[in-house]
Design a protein around this motif. Structure first.
Motif, PDB file in Angstrom:
ATOM      1  N   GLU A  31       0.827  -1.208   0.000  1.00 29.45           N
ATOM      2  CA  GLU A  31       0.000   0.000   0.000  1.00 29.45           C
ATOM      3  C   GLU A  31       0.860   1.257   0.000  1.00 29.45           C
ATOM      4  OE1 GLU A  31      -2.601  -0.337   3.329  1.00 29.45           O
ATOM      5  OE2 GLU A  31      -3.986  -1.720   2.310  1.00 29.45           O
ATOM      6  N   SER A  32       1.971   1.196   0.744  1.00 30.63           N
ATOM      7  CA  SER A  32       2.896   2.333   0.778  1.00 30.63           C
ATOM      8  C   SER A  32       3.524   2.558  -0.590  1.00 30.63           C
ATOM      9  CB  SER A  32       3.994   2.073   1.821  1.00 30.63           C
ATOM     10  OG  SER A  32       4.973   3.091   1.793  1.00 30.63           O
ATOM     11  N   GLU A  33       3.859   1.467  -1.280  1.00 24.46           N
ATOM     12  CA  GLU A  33       4.456   1.572  -2.608  1.00 24.46           C
ATOM     13  C   GLU A  33       3.444   2.126  -3.611  1.00 24.46           C
ATOM     14  OE1 GLU A  33       7.268   1.472  -5.519  1.00 24.46           O
ATOM     15  OE2 GLU A  33       7.557   1.084  -3.384  1.00 24.46           O
ATOM     16  N   ILE A  34       2.190   1.707  -3.488  1.00 21.68           N
ATOM     17  CA  ILE A  34       1.137   2.222  -4.361  1.00 21.68           C
ATOM     18  C   ILE A  34       0.970   3.721  -4.151  1.00 21.68           C
ATOM     19  CG2 ILE A  34      -1.360   2.219  -4.796  1.00 21.68           C
ATOM     20  CD1 ILE A  34       0.017  -0.114  -6.053  1.00 21.68           C
ATOM     21  N   LEU A  35       0.963   4.151  -2.882  1.00 22.30           N
ATOM     22  CA  LEU A  35       0.827   5.571  -2.576  1.00 22.30           C
ATOM     23  C   LEU A  35       1.996   6.358  -3.145  1.00 22.30           C
ATOM     24  CD1 LEU A  35      -0.598   7.904  -1.143  1.00 22.30           C
ATOM     25  CD2 LEU A  35       0.641   7.292   0.952  1.00 22.30           C
ATOM     26  N   GLN A  36       3.204   5.814  -2.982  1.00 20.65           N
ATOM     27  CA  GLN A  36       4.388   6.489  -3.514  1.00 20.65           C
ATOM     28  C   GLN A  36       4.323   6.585  -5.041  1.00 20.65           C
ATOM     29  OE1 GLN A  36       8.124   4.716  -2.376  1.00 20.65           O
ATOM     30  NE2 GLN A  36       9.327   6.070  -3.674  1.00 20.65           N
ATOM     31  N   ALA A  37       3.915   5.504  -5.685  1.00 15.05           N
ATOM     32  CA  ALA A  37       3.797   5.508  -7.146  1.00 15.05           C
ATOM     33  C   ALA A  37       2.761   6.528  -7.594  1.00 15.05           C
ATOM     34  CB  ALA A  37       3.424   4.112  -7.648  1.00 15.05           C
ATOM     35  N   ARG A  38       1.637   6.608  -6.853  1.00 18.13           N
ATOM     36  CA  ARG A  38       0.593   7.574  -7.204  1.00 18.13           C
ATOM     37  C   ARG A  38       1.112   9.010  -7.109  1.00 18.13           C
ATOM     38  NH1 ARG A  38      -3.087   5.498  -4.361  1.00 18.13           N
ATOM     39  NH2 ARG A  38      -4.206   4.474  -6.047  1.00 18.13           N
ATOM     40  N   ILE A  39       1.851   9.289  -6.041  1.00 21.54           N
ATOM     41  CA  ILE A  39       2.411  10.634  -5.857  1.00 21.54           C
ATOM     42  C   ILE A  39       3.417  10.951  -6.966  1.00 21.54           C
ATOM     43  CG2 ILE A  39       3.890  12.042  -4.360  1.00 21.54           C
ATOM     44  CD1 ILE A  39       2.573  10.569  -1.974  1.00 21.54           C
ATOM     45  N   GLU A  40       4.255   9.973  -7.310  1.00 21.50           N
ATOM     46  CA  GLU A  40       5.276  10.188  -8.335  1.00 21.50           C
ATOM     47  C   GLU A  40       4.651  10.370  -9.714  1.00 21.50           C
ATOM     48  OE1 GLU A  40       7.734   6.793  -7.749  1.00 21.50           O
ATOM     49  OE2 GLU A  40       9.027   7.791  -6.292  1.00 21.50           O
ATOM     50  N   VAL A  41       3.583   9.610 -10.002  1.00 18.13           N
ATOM     51  CA  VAL A  41       2.878   9.778 -11.275  1.00 18.13           C
ATOM     52  C   VAL A  41       2.281  11.180 -11.350  1.00 18.13           C
ATOM     53  CG1 VAL A  41       0.815   9.075 -12.567  1.00 18.13           C
ATOM     54  CG2 VAL A  41       2.386   7.336 -11.700  1.00 18.13           C
ATOM     55  N   GLN A  42       1.684  11.635 -10.246  1.00 18.76           N
ATOM     56  CA  GLN A  42       1.115  12.982 -10.226  1.00 18.76           C
ATOM     57  C   GLN A  42       2.196  14.037 -10.396  1.00 18.76           C
ATOM     58  OE1 GLN A  42      -0.988  12.981  -6.487  1.00 18.76           O
ATOM     59  NE2 GLN A  42      -2.793  11.982  -7.338  1.00 18.76           N
ATOM     60  N   ASP A  43       3.346  13.825  -9.730  1.00 14.03           N
ATOM     61  CA  ASP A  43       4.450  14.781  -9.851  1.00 14.03           C
ATOM     62  C   ASP A  43       4.965  14.830 -11.282  1.00 14.03           C
ATOM     63  OD1 ASP A  43       6.520  16.544  -8.644  1.00 14.03           O
ATOM     64  OD2 ASP A  43       7.871  14.934  -9.242  1.00 14.03           O
ATOM     65  N   GLN A  44       5.117  13.661 -11.911  1.00 14.13           N
ATOM     66  CA  GLN A  44       5.557  13.601 -13.303  1.00 14.13           C
ATOM     67  C   GLN A  44       4.545  14.278 -14.226  1.00 14.13           C
ATOM     68  OE1 GLN A  44       8.486  12.316 -14.411  1.00 14.13           O
ATOM     69  NE2 GLN A  44       7.986  13.006 -16.472  1.00 14.13           N
ATOM     70  N   THR A  45       3.274  14.083 -13.917  1.00 17.18           N
ATOM     71  CA  THR A  45       2.217  14.716 -14.696  1.00 17.18           C
ATOM     72  C   THR A  45       2.301  16.237 -14.605  1.00 17.18           C
ATOM     73  OG1 THR A  45       0.727  12.834 -14.381  1.00 17.18           O
ATOM     74  CG2 THR A  45      -0.286  14.923 -14.980  1.00 17.18           C
ATOM     75  N   MET A  46       2.526  16.744 -13.386  1.00 19.30           N
ATOM     76  CA  MET A  46       2.638  18.192 -13.198  1.00 19.30           C
ATOM     77  C   MET A  46       3.840  18.759 -13.962  1.00 19.30           C
ATOM     78  SD  MET A  46       0.075  19.198 -11.435  1.00 19.30           S
ATOM     79  CE  MET A  46      -0.867  17.921 -12.243  1.00 19.30           C
TER      80      MET A  46
END
Length: 242
Positions: A31-46
């Motif tokens: 779950e922690s890895e999923i959260l980290q991936a979600r944050i990183e995808v959003q950061d890359q998107t920005m």
């Protein structure tokens, strides 16, 4: 016998407790890895949106302003042509903004399926015009879905693309994505400078390889990487799916 039975029951209970604790630890880690991936995808998107606004839409609007400012109403023929060009530029800007709006909904991109998400990411790279890109993505028609895995797969692709941009000095990139016998295959091949895989894999930064390995292990995948100096890099990722 009663003593043996008591010891056996205690041992079994201890092992069961340890097993449950290990499962809970693995669940929290995932779950922690999923959260980290979600944050990183959003950061890359920005980052992608910021670059697109500055380099593409900003230039389109600036060019529109310059064109309109140069309109001479006394010369109706030239004025009509410049106004027509300005309208074309504005329509193109609107189209680009709509594409950015789609990108803002990163979660929805993944919800539309991994094939669609990969397509969106590769298309943004293609728009830079910096590479000759060949795409063979048959996952667009894939009906199977796994949102958590899809998020990590998308982040893996982003990391690999970032590595190519930063380190590879490539001019051509080939993407192959297909599904076969419950295995999702993702291949990225480029003609860049290559590297010594064994040496870079143990380096502190590892060119992002440590992070890539870690994420692939989280989803029980397999990484096959072939690279050598001056011979480019070929990456194949195989993931049980869904």
């Amino acid at each position: 016998m009663p003593l043996f039975l008591i010891l056996y029951i205690r041992s079994y209970a201890k092992h069961k407790k340890n097993h449950l604790l290990e499962k809970e630890h693995m669940r929290r880690k995932f779950e922690s890895e999923i959260l980290q991936a979600r944050i990183e995808v959003q950061d890359q998107t920005m980052q992608t949106i910021a670059t697109e606004l500055h380099d593409n839409i900003g230039q389109l609007l600036s060019l529109t302003t310059l064109t309109l400012n140069s309109v001479n109403l006394m010369d109706s023929e030239k004025a009509e042509k410049k106004i027509g060009n300005s309208l074309s530029l504005i329509n193109k800007s609107i189209k680009e903004l709509r594409e950015l709006a789609k990108l803002l909904h990163g979660e929805q991109i993944v919800e539309n399926g991994i094939g669609y998400a990969l397509d969106q990411e590769i298309n943004w790279l293609n728009k830079t015009g910096a590479y000759e890109i060949e795409i063979n993505n048959t996952l667009v028609d894939l009906t199977e879905k796994s949102p958590d895995k899809d998020l990590i797969i998308l982040r893996l692709l982003q990391e690999i693309i970032n590595n190519i941009i930063k380190h590879a000095n490539a001019t051509t990139i080939t993407f192959n994505a297909y599904y076969e016998e419950k295995i999702l295959h993702l291949q990225i091949k480029e003609n860049g400078i290559g590297f010594d895989y064994d040496q870079d894999a143990i380096a502190p930064s590892g060119m992002g390889l440590n992070s890539i390995h870690k994420r692939i292990e989280m989803i029980n995948g397999k990484l096959i990487l072939n690279s050598s100096p001056s011979n480019g890099t070929n990456i194949l990722i195989e993931i049980p799916y869904p």
